[in-house]
Design an enzyme around this catalytic site. Structure first.
Site, PDB file in Angstrom:
ATOM      1  N   HIS A  82     -38.035 -16.803 -16.973  1.00  0.00           N
ATOM      2  CA  HIS A  82     -38.554 -15.588 -16.347  1.00  0.00           C
ATOM      3  C   HIS A  82     -39.973 -15.837 -15.866  1.00  0.00           C
ATOM      4  O   HIS A  82     -40.798 -16.408 -16.579  1.00  0.00           O
ATOM      5  CB  HIS A  82     -38.563 -14.415 -17.330  1.00  0.00           C
ATOM      6  CG  HIS A  82     -39.236 -13.196 -16.778  1.00  0.00           C
ATOM      7  ND1 HIS A  82     -38.614 -12.348 -15.899  1.00  0.00           N
ATOM      8  CD2 HIS A  82     -40.501 -12.701 -16.950  1.00  0.00           C
ATOM      9  CE1 HIS A  82     -39.445 -11.371 -15.565  1.00  0.00           C
ATOM     10  NE2 HIS A  82     -40.586 -11.565 -16.189  1.00  0.00           N
ATOM     11  N   ASP A 161     -35.830   0.817 -20.714  1.00  0.00           N
ATOM     12  CA  ASP A 161     -36.886   0.208 -19.914  1.00  0.00           C
ATOM     13  C   ASP A 161     -36.939   0.834 -18.528  1.00  0.00           C
ATOM     14  O   ASP A 161     -38.022   1.079 -17.989  1.00  0.00           O
ATOM     15  CB  ASP A 161     -36.664  -1.301 -19.800  1.00  0.00           C
ATOM     16  CG  ASP A 161     -37.740  -1.959 -18.946  1.00  0.00           C
ATOM     17  OD1 ASP A 161     -38.922  -1.863 -19.322  1.00  0.00           O
ATOM     18  OD2 ASP A 161     -37.401  -2.542 -17.906  1.00  0.00           O
ATOM     19  N   ARG A 168     -44.146   5.086 -16.651  1.00  0.00           N
ATOM     20  CA  ARG A 168     -45.442   4.399 -16.680  1.00  0.00           C
ATOM     21  C   ARG A 168     -46.017   4.256 -15.281  1.00  0.00           C
ATOM     22  O   ARG A 168     -47.230   4.334 -15.082  1.00  0.00           O
ATOM     23  CB  ARG A 168     -45.281   3.018 -17.324  1.00  0.00           C
ATOM     24  CG  ARG A 168     -45.020   3.048 -18.824  1.00  0.00           C
ATOM     25  CD  ARG A 168     -44.493   1.699 -19.317  1.00  0.00           C
ATOM     26  NE  ARG A 168     -45.385   0.616 -18.942  1.00  0.00           N
ATOM     27  CZ  ARG A 168     -44.979  -0.632 -18.697  1.00  0.00           C
ATOM     28  NH1 ARG A 168     -43.695  -0.937 -18.759  1.00  0.00           N
ATOM     29  NH2 ARG A 168     -45.854  -1.564 -18.368  1.00  0.00           N
ATOM     30  N   SER A 183     -41.253  -4.524 -22.078  1.00  0.00           N
ATOM     31  CA  SER A 183     -40.449  -4.372 -20.872  1.00  0.00           C
ATOM     32  C   SER A 183     -39.814  -5.707 -20.478  1.00  0.00           C
ATOM     33  O   SER A 183     -38.607  -5.794 -20.241  1.00  0.00           O
ATOM     34  CB  SER A 183     -41.310  -3.835 -19.728  1.00  0.00           C
ATOM     35  OG  SER A 183     -40.579  -3.768 -18.522  1.00  0.00           O
ATOM     36  N   LYS A 187     -35.456  -7.051 -21.504  1.00  0.00           N
ATOM     37  CA  LYS A 187     -34.466  -7.499 -20.517  1.00  0.00           C
ATOM     38  C   LYS A 187     -34.020  -8.925 -20.796  1.00  0.00           C
ATOM     39  O   LYS A 187     -32.837  -9.257 -20.655  1.00  0.00           O
ATOM     40  CB  LYS A 187     -35.045  -7.390 -19.107  1.00  0.00           C
ATOM     41  CG  LYS A 187     -35.267  -5.943 -18.647  1.00  0.00           C
ATOM     42  CD  LYS A 187     -35.612  -5.842 -17.190  1.00  0.00           C
ATOM     43  CE  LYS A 187     -37.032  -6.255 -16.882  1.00  0.00           C
ATOM     44  NZ  LYS A 187     -38.029  -5.244 -17.265  1.00  0.00           N
TER      45      LYS A 187
END
Length: 437
Positions: A82, A161, A168, A183, A187
């Site tokens: 990621h 999320d 947010r 967050s 995932k």
């Protein structure tokens, strides 16, 4: 238990119990706790923070709020990577097939972009016919057969999320380390891989502008992953100038293919090899990451990564011939050069300004409903440290609409700083953070 009491406790700096965190997350997802109370809790967290245990509990309850991907049907070790995002960041397009060619399964779920350029899915869909929509079983079958697949997230993956991030975004609580970390990691944990490699960007084109903030975020995410039973590592990388030379969806796919052909930009090639070395090390395929990096260099030279990308494209219903004929990718009808106003050396390229220029050209989305021009973007001919003559080409702008080029040109003028000063090479990697380090 009442939401009011949990909000008050955190507002006053108290440590929330696991039960209190679960109560708030589950209540919000099930619409028993209204937006205004969850907004109050997010603001309390923004000011008072969460400790590592609280952040891990928040992440765990977010994971459990929806579906979790079952990758048990995939044979072998499953790795995921990621990136926290940047300008010209097309590493997945190079890294995923290259690591898969080394025998590590890469089962990746990605999202679409919002902002500078498209996300990984948008980039891949500039390949004619390429599909990112598959059933879970089809996803598993492709990874078992090919070794790699990049698909869209399931509709009910981490719904907590989705709801909390949207909240947010409109309550000025996006830039809170515990909320960012939970967050991202919720995932990644829900996506089911055995190991997670985090590419944490820092610099003008990254969400994290300061190195100390990027280090703190990376350490927190690695610790969350470790606490939740995942082999997690973070590499903190430079995003003070765009990665590679291309910014924009089809342009980045072109550059990724050129990199797998062995003729890509030096910084992109090196970064993908370093990150891949860490993924092989996490998978137990080498004793140290440097050994994995050298092995991937051999695969790159042999063309194994390119062959694997071709397999992946075919398995995901795309046109595999694109890896041998780059003209099959979308091409912008309007292409104009951007020239240097002075002689000297490129002292700085503000990556964020380049990204915004690319968005003006049509390469990114201002809102989720915006459409993307897959052919749009910028190709940089000069990067930091390069000598440049007056009127020499610094970049080429690509778009389907000529008016966009003039608007983007003004933004690009803000990005380049040409001077006569000696420019020191920028580091590509700042730090590696792992469970052991």
């Amino acid at each position: 238990m009442r939401a009011y009491d949990v909000i008050l406790k955190k507002r006053n700096g108290g440590e929330l119990t696991s039960e209190e965190i679960g109560f708030m997350v589950n209540g919000y997802v099930e619409d028993r706790i209204p937006d205004y109370q969850m907004s109050a809790l997010a603001m309390a967290i923004y000011f008072q923070g969460l400790n590592e245990r609280e952040t891990t509990d928040l992440t765990r309850f977010m994971v459990e709020s929806g579906d979790q991907v079952d990758l048990s049907g995939i044979q072998g070790f499953k790795a995921d990577k990621h990136s926290t995002g940047g300008v010209g960041d097309k590493t997945t397009l190079v890294l995923a097939p290259l690591v898969a060619a080394a025998g590590v399964k890469v089962a990746k779920m990605s999202g679409r972009g919002l902002g500078h350029t498209g996300g990984t899915l948008d980039k891949l869909q500039s390949i004619p016919g390429f599909s990112v929509e598959f059933t879970p079983q089809e996803f598993v079958d492709i990874v078992n057969r090919v070794g790699v697949a990049v698909v869209g997230q399931t509709g009910n993956l981490v719904p907590a999320d989705k709801k909390l991030y949207a909240l947010r975004d409109v309550t000025a609580t996006v830039d809170s380390l515990p909320l960012i970390a939970s967050s991202v990691m919720s995932k990644k944990i829900a996506a089911g891989a055995d190991a997670i490699l985090l590419d944490v960007k820092v610099g003008s084109g990254a969400f994290m502008k300061r190195l100390e903030d990027a280090v703190a975020l990376a350490r927190l995410m690695v610790n969350i992953g470790s606490r939740l039973g995942r082999n997690t590592r973070a590499v903190i990388t430079n995003m003070d100038q765009p990665l590679g030379r291309s910014v924009g969806n089809a342009l980045e796919v072109r550059e990724a293919i050129e990199t797998l052909q062995g003729r890509g930009p030096e910084d992109l090639t090196e970064l993908c090899l370093i990150l891949g070395g860490h993924m092989l090390h996490q998978a137990g395929r080498c004793k140290v990451p440097e050994e994995g990096k050298k092995y991937l260099e051999k695969l790159l030279d042999r063309g194994d990564g390119l062959a694997k990308l071709k397999e992946m494209i075919a398995a995901q219903k795309g046109l595999p011939e694109v890896v041998h004929n780059l003209e099959l990718l979308p091409q912008a009808p309007c292409q104009e050069e951007f020239r240097s106003p002075a002689e000297g050396v490129v002292e700085k390229i503000n990556a964020e300004a380049v990204g915004l220029a690319a968005m003006i050209l049509g390469a990114g989305r201002e809102t989720k409903e915006s459409s993307i021009d897959l052919s749009a973007g910028i190709v940089l001919h000069k990067k930091v440290g390069d000598a440049v003559a007056k009127d020499e080409v610094l970049a080429v702008l690509h778009s389907s609409e000529r008016w966009r080029i003039e608007a983007a040109r003004e933004k690009l003028r803000e990005a380049y700083i040409i001077s006569n000063q000696e420019v020191k090479p920028q580091p590509l990697i700042y730090e590696v953070i792992s469970e052991e380090n």
